[in-house]
Design an enzyme around this catalytic site. Structure first.
Site, short mmCIF file in Angstrom:
data_model
loop_
_atom_site.label_atom_id
_atom_site.label_comp_id
_atom_site.label_asym_id
_atom_site.label_seq_id
_atom_site.Cartn_x
_atom_site.Cartn_y
_atom_site.Cartn_z
N CYS A 193 0.80 -1.22 0.00
CA CYS A 193 0.00 0.00 0.00
C CYS A 193 0.84 1.28 0.00
O CYS A 193 0.35 2.35 -0.35
CB CYS A 193 -0.94 0.01 1.20
SG CYS A 193 -2.00 -1.45 1.30
N ASN A 211 -10.11 -0.35 -0.05
CA ASN A 211 -8.66 -0.28 0.01
C ASN A 211 -8.11 -0.83 -1.31
O ASN A 211 -8.22 -2.02 -1.57
CB ASN A 211 -8.15 -1.10 1.19
CG ASN A 211 -6.64 -1.08 1.33
OD1 ASN A 211 -5.91 -0.73 0.40
ND2 ASN A 211 -6.15 -1.47 2.50
N HIS A 262 -3.40 6.97 2.59
CA HIS A 262 -3.83 5.67 2.11
C HIS A 262 -5.19 5.35 2.73
O HIS A 262 -5.42 5.61 3.91
CB HIS A 262 -2.82 4.59 2.50
CG HIS A 262 -3.30 3.21 2.22
ND1 HIS A 262 -3.64 2.80 0.95
CD2 HIS A 262 -3.53 2.16 3.04
CE1 HIS A 262 -4.05 1.54 1.00
NE2 HIS A 262 -3.99 1.13 2.25
#
Length: 338
Positions: free
Chosen positions: A123, A295, A265
């Protein structure tokens, strides 16, 4: 073959010439998930803030999403693929082990012999790729670099594990970084960190030896599928996000009032809320789109950036903080003057 590059005679600034994104057409709602796993819309929203996510079809590869996102970024920058010196693809779901997904993207763009390499920092990938590209342009050896975060996490999610399958979606977010005549424009601060001792809090195991022992074992029973210790990741992510932003402000001497937007994020809405409360930032200064996309791993920050630029929320001259955390465990940040 392109000619050799010469370093610029003076320090270069860096600007974001264009941004783009790509989302698969298929949308998976919480109600859709409830048909395949023991969950429901209320449970998911309460714990994650996610309402929908986009899922790739079997024929849609990470390189396809990445290529489409870069094409839009090039169009917005009024540039051609042949203008690019380098393509960096941040991903943990490469098309193949070899060749690099970035090389496939260059071929699909029609940008051969543009340089290409992948970065796999989960990520944190897009922020890390932005940091690398910015430094490479500042060196004077590169003028235009395409950075794209792209992941098809649906291909490695265990769809029988409700702890993880409700969280993730597929997407790509891209930015074209270019040399600027203004040396004050660009990345004013950047940092990357990792902690491999906690890596098994978020990982994809290949064999039994990869599985942690004791209470840290949250293995769902399926190899080559994403595994997560939710409690450990939650605590890590909140602290990492807050600490990164705080450090960026201290190192640059800027205040939260001077920052137009924090682009984090999108891991979990509760995590984001906890982090910005810890920082004392007003909610409207922390961008959130997790409700629509979930996500999307390395794509997340790039998708956020594109939406902010496209909609005119951030403009040239604004101070923006990018921050991400994920598998590795890894985390990183950058403070930019756009």
């Amino acid at each position: 073959m392109q000619g050799s590059r010469r370093s610029l005679s003076r320090p270069a600034g860096v600007k974001i010439s264009g941004t783009g994104m790509c989302l698969p057409k298929k949308v998976l709602s919480n109600d859709d998930l409830a048909k395949i796993v023991d969950t429901n819309d209320e449970w998911i929203i309460q714990r994650t803030g996610i309402k929908t996510r986009h899922i790739s079809e079997p024929h849609e590869k990470t390189s396809d999403l990445a290529t489409s996102a870069i094409r839009e970024a090039l169009e917005r920058a009024d540039m051609q693929p042949s203008d690019l010196d380098l393509v960096i693809v941040a991903t943990m779901t490469q098309d193949m082990i070899c060749p690099a997904t970035a090389a496939t993207v260059v071929q699909k763009l029609g940008a051969i012999p543009c340089g290409a390499f992948d970065m796999n920092i989960a990520c944190t990938g897009f922020v890390a790729a932005m940091n690398a590209a910015s430094s490479m342009i500042e060196s004077g050896f590169y003028k235009h670099i395409a950075v794209v975060g792209a992941d098809t996490l649906s291909s490695i999610v265990d769809w029988d594990d409700r702890r993880t399958c409700v969280l993730f979606g597929d997407a790509a977010g891209a930015a074209i970084l270019s040399v600027s005549d203004d040396p004050e424009q660009g990345c004013l601060y950047q940092g990357l960190w990792s902690d491999g001792e906690r890596g098994q809090a978020l990982f994809v195991p290949r064999e039994e030896a990869d599985i942690p022992n004791g209470e840290e074992n949250t293995f769902s029973g399926k190899y080559d599928k994403l595994q997560m210790n939710g409690k450990a990741v939650y605590k890590f992510a909140v602290n990492a996000l807050a600490d990164c932003v705080d450090l960026a402000l201290k190192e640059t001497g800027l205040t939260s009032d001077q920052v137009k937007m924090v682009v984090p994020h999108q891991s979990n809405l509760r995590m984001l809320t906890s982090a910005w409360k810890k920082l004392g930032f007003k909610g409207e200064k922390v961008y959130v789109n997790i409700d629509r996309f979930g996500n999307t791993s390395a794509a997340t920050v790039g998708v956020c950036l594109h939406e902010l630029v496209r909609d005119g929320v951030v403009k040239e001259g604004d101070y923006v903080i990018f921050v991400a955390q994920g598998g590795g465990l890894s985390w990183g940040s950058a403070l930019w003057k756009l």
